[in-house]
Design an enzyme around this catalytic site. Structure first.
Site, PDB file in Angstrom:
ATOM      1  N   THR A 122       0.690  -0.709   0.153  1.00 48.55           N
ATOM      2  CA  THR A 122       0.260   0.114   0.365  1.00 48.55           C
ATOM      3  C   THR A 122       1.160   1.094   0.272  1.00 48.55           C
ATOM      4  O   THR A 122       2.202   1.527   1.250  1.00 48.55           O
ATOM      5  CB  THR A 122      -0.750  -0.191   1.440  1.00 48.55           C
ATOM      6  OG1 THR A 122      -1.532  -0.940   1.413  1.00 48.55           O
ATOM      7  CG2 THR A 122      -1.795   1.238   1.303  1.00 48.55           C
ATOM      8  N   PHE A 175       1.062   4.964   0.664  1.00 50.41           N
ATOM      9  CA  PHE A 175       0.459   6.442   1.883  1.00 50.41           C
ATOM     10  C   PHE A 175       1.089   7.408   1.214  1.00 50.41           C
ATOM     11  O   PHE A 175       2.512   7.784   0.821  1.00 50.41           O
ATOM     12  CB  PHE A 175       1.337   5.650   3.382  1.00 50.41           C
ATOM     13  CG  PHE A 175      -0.265   4.375   3.526  1.00 50.41           C
ATOM     14  CD1 PHE A 175      -1.118   4.823   4.132  1.00 50.41           C
ATOM     15  CD2 PHE A 175       1.214   3.690   3.235  1.00 50.41           C
ATOM     16  CE1 PHE A 175      -1.472   3.528   5.091  1.00 50.41           C
ATOM     17  CE2 PHE A 175       0.739   2.414   4.040  1.00 50.41           C
ATOM     18  CZ  PHE A 175      -1.144   2.794   4.722  1.00 50.41           C
TER      19      PHE A 175
END
Ligand code: PEP
Ligand code: MN
Length: 669
Positions: A270, A272
């Protein structure tokens, strides 16, 4: 001899010393950062110095009897951390920053935030209920930075966050890419058998759907977030409940990890963004990325013109997302990431030129990118560099395409198949793939991976599901072997190739293997070909031992027609009247196939020869015939191999083969 408890105590003490040494290193890095801040002439990331250091570490390790690759890989991580540490410290000099994120403590956003701000003293973290709440805290001045997820490699972009970035007054000041490793967490003493309920965020549930499907009689419940689900399990203390969350949540709530690696895909990352209400200064000596928000007039080709201007200016686009305008129906906003920072003249010029074609163009951030632990290379195939490439016909369901529309050369340049950074085909240098016929044990496959990598091989082979002539012969270790091989490959930086025998296994094998091998005996197993045609993994298609070149290319057509463009052909010897060799290596097939198809063609000399002493000569012959690579059976102890020992070479022979190919013995990586 010492007893186990005292050995364990020694190990504990040693681990403490290692961590202390890391802390000491961090203190020194901090001092170096101060010196560098005073002297703008000193680069923050000195590539040459880094290379020299890695080579030195490699040598030191080898001298001390430690695997040099292991040590230099570890060091690469340490160096990466130290650059990030210095850069974040320079950006956020103040201590006591308050960081907002969405979720409960212990969620992935919290972990990402803690990792990013590890360099800043006395940071505090506050979880918000929604992304919007986190941004609101920032705007109110209750937080100094917000850390928000924008995309996940499995689930895709996180639309709600992109929509928030549109709001004026927000600046992206950094990014953090985090590997997401879902675990099943339960109370101490809980077991998989006793579970009745598993809770987590719907995204995490979706990413672990295959594991969950295997749990009988368990109710799966969607909850607000992963860490919240973990907290709930801890609060109830109920051993029949579990949660899917990261390991940080286990530590925080005192839960046990019941099972690791439960996601459908092993590589799950992921990204960010770190957001602030003010633009912050960065060390301009680090490579940068710039994020843009763009709106265009509602005219045909308006977006294309802007992209063209950026492309002509040499700006590489790394991201393009479109979001519906929040104010005007059917109008779109585009979110773009380009390589380079706004401090660079060519970026400034490109943005100036692009503005002339855009309705609005706003820079929402220009920030350093750190060489992160990278998600595996893109899955898309890349073609050779031919300027006028005839379009590749798409497989259709209606009108029938002509005979071999996709596999045929038809004037196309060679296809280069890319597998996690390894490129095979076209004018790429020949690639060496090697490893045992079968995965036999953890030690054997790790030792093999090491031997392959040290020889300069770029991919690890090994069979886990073995097609054997006799049912009593060793049939392979199955999925257990596959996991060992995946880990061995990862430890040594080698993508892995393994045979799949059954259509029903394709998805599960592709979760851990980079390349799916279709064995000679299965070249015309059409259901299997269709199944790998739908897979995201590349395919190594061996020629059937009694198949013509035409039939072989027709088999490739099956895979291509399924939508999988990453097919590598492999000649491995055919049946003839000759019995001196196990099979007859048909090198003319390499020449003919290279003429008839654009696909890469490699050679397996091992299954052709059947005897190891002939393998090196056949390798040289295959390369002379134009093979794009070799797949060679090599074993740490060939005479005791559980399959194909007689044809498996030792690793010292593999070194000789590699030397004949002109492969450099890698110092590291
Ligand atoms: C193998 O690669 O171990 C194998 C069984 O190959 P083939 O299908 O070419 O016999
Ligand atoms: Mn074999």
């Amino acid at each position: 001899m010492s007893d186990l408890p005292s050995l364990r105590a020694d190990l504990d003490a040693l681990d403490r010393r290692l961590v202390d040494a890391l802390a000491e290193r961090q203190r020194l890095v901090r001092e170096v950062a101060t010196v560098k801040a005073d002297d703008a002439g000193l680069p923050l990331q000195d590539a040459d110095r880094e290379q020299a250091l890695l080579a030195r570490i490699h040598q030191l390790a080898e001298d001390a009897g430690v695997d040099g690759y292991f040590a230099s890989t570890l060091y690469r991580q340490i160096l990466r951390h130290s650059v990030r540490f210095q850069a974040v410290r320079q950006r956020d000099e103040a201590s006591g920053l308050r960081i907002a994120y969405q979720g409960d403590p212990g969620c992935y956003s919290h972990s990402a935030a803690r990792r990013h701000f590890a360099a800043v003293d006395d940071t505090s973290y506050e979880g918000a209920r929604t992304f919007r709440d986190a941004v609101a805290a920032l705007k109110r001045g209750d937080a100094d930075r917000a850390v928000l997820p924008v995309e996940n490699t499995t689930a895709g972009p996180i639309a709600g966050v992109y929509d928030l970035l549109v709001e004026p007054g927000l600046h992206i000041v950094g990014e953090e890419v985090v590997r997401v490793e879902h675990c099943l967490l339960g109370v101490e003493g809980a077991s998989l058998d006793g579970l009745k309920r598993v809770g987590s965020h719907p995204q995490a549930i979706a990413q672990c759907s295959e594991f969950l499907a295997g749990l009988d009689g368990v109710r799966v419940v969607a909850e607000d977030d992963t860490a919240g689900a973990a907290r709930l399990v801890a609060e109830t203390g109920d051993a029949s409940r579990a949660a899917i969350a990261g390991e940080d949540a286990a530590d925080l709530y005192g839960l046990a990890v019941l099972k690791r690696h439960i996601a459908n895909r092993k590589d799950n990352f992921t990204r960010f963004l770190v957001v602030s209400t003010e633009a912050l200064g960065h060390d301009t000596r680090l490579p940068h990325k710039t994020s843009l928000l763009l709106s265009t007039d509602h005219r045909q080709g308006a977006l294309t013109r802007v992209l063209q201007v950026l492309a002509e200016a040499g700006l590489n686009l790394t991201k393009l997302e479109s979001r519906p305008s929040q104010t005007t129906p059917f109008e779109f906003l585009f979110y773009l990431d380009v390589e380079g920072g706004t401090h660079e003249a060519h970026v400034q010029d490109a943005l100036e030129a692009a503005r002339a074609h855009a309705r609005t163009l706003r820079v929402i951030g220009s920030y350093p990118v750190f060489e992160a632990e990278k998600p595996r290379a893109a899955l898309a195939p890349s073609s050779g560099d031919g300027a006028s490439v005839p379009a590749r016909p798409k497989p259709t369901t209606g009108a029938k395409p002509s005979r071999r529309a996709l596999a045929d050369r038809a004037g196309r340049p060679d296809t280069v198949v890319e597998i996690a950074g390894v490129r095979i085909g076209g004018d790429e240098p020949p690639v060496l793939i090697a490893g045992p016929c079968s995965v036999e044990s953890r030690e054997q496959i790790f030792e093999s991976a090491r031997g392959v990598r040290e020889a300069g091989g770029l991919m690890l082979r090994g069979g886990c599901f073995k097609p054997r002539t006799l049912p009593y012969d060793f049939q392979g270790l199955g999925f257990e072997g596959l996991t060992m091989m995946h880990e061995a490959g990862r430890a040594h930086g080698l993508p892995i190739v393994t045979e799949v025998l059954h259509p029903a296994d394709v998805e599960a094998v592709a979760r851990e293997a980079d390349v799916l091998q279709i064995g000679a005996r299965n070249m015309q197993n059409f259901e299997l070909l269709k199944a790998v045609g739908k897979s995201h993994a590349a395919v190594l298609l061996k020629r059937g031992m009694s198949s013509s070149i035409d039939e072989w290319l027709a088999a490739a057509e099956y895979v291509l027609a399924g939508g999988n463009e990453r097919v590598i052909l492999c000649e491995r010897g055919i049946r003839t009247f000759e019995t001196a060799t196990r099979n007859t290596l048909d090198l003319s097939a390499v020449v003919v196939a290279r003429e008839r198809t654009h696909l890469p063609v490699i050679v397996d000399p091992s299954h052709a020869a059947g005897a190891r002493r002939w393998v090196p000569a056949l390798c040289r012959a295959a390369l002379a015939a134009g093979a794009h690579g070799l797949i060679v059976e090599a074993h740490p102890d060939p005479d005791h191999a559980l399959s194909d020992g007689p044809q498996s070479v030792t690793f010292s022979t593999l070194d000789e083969i590699a030397a004949a190919m002109g492969l450099r013995q890698p110092v590291e990586a």
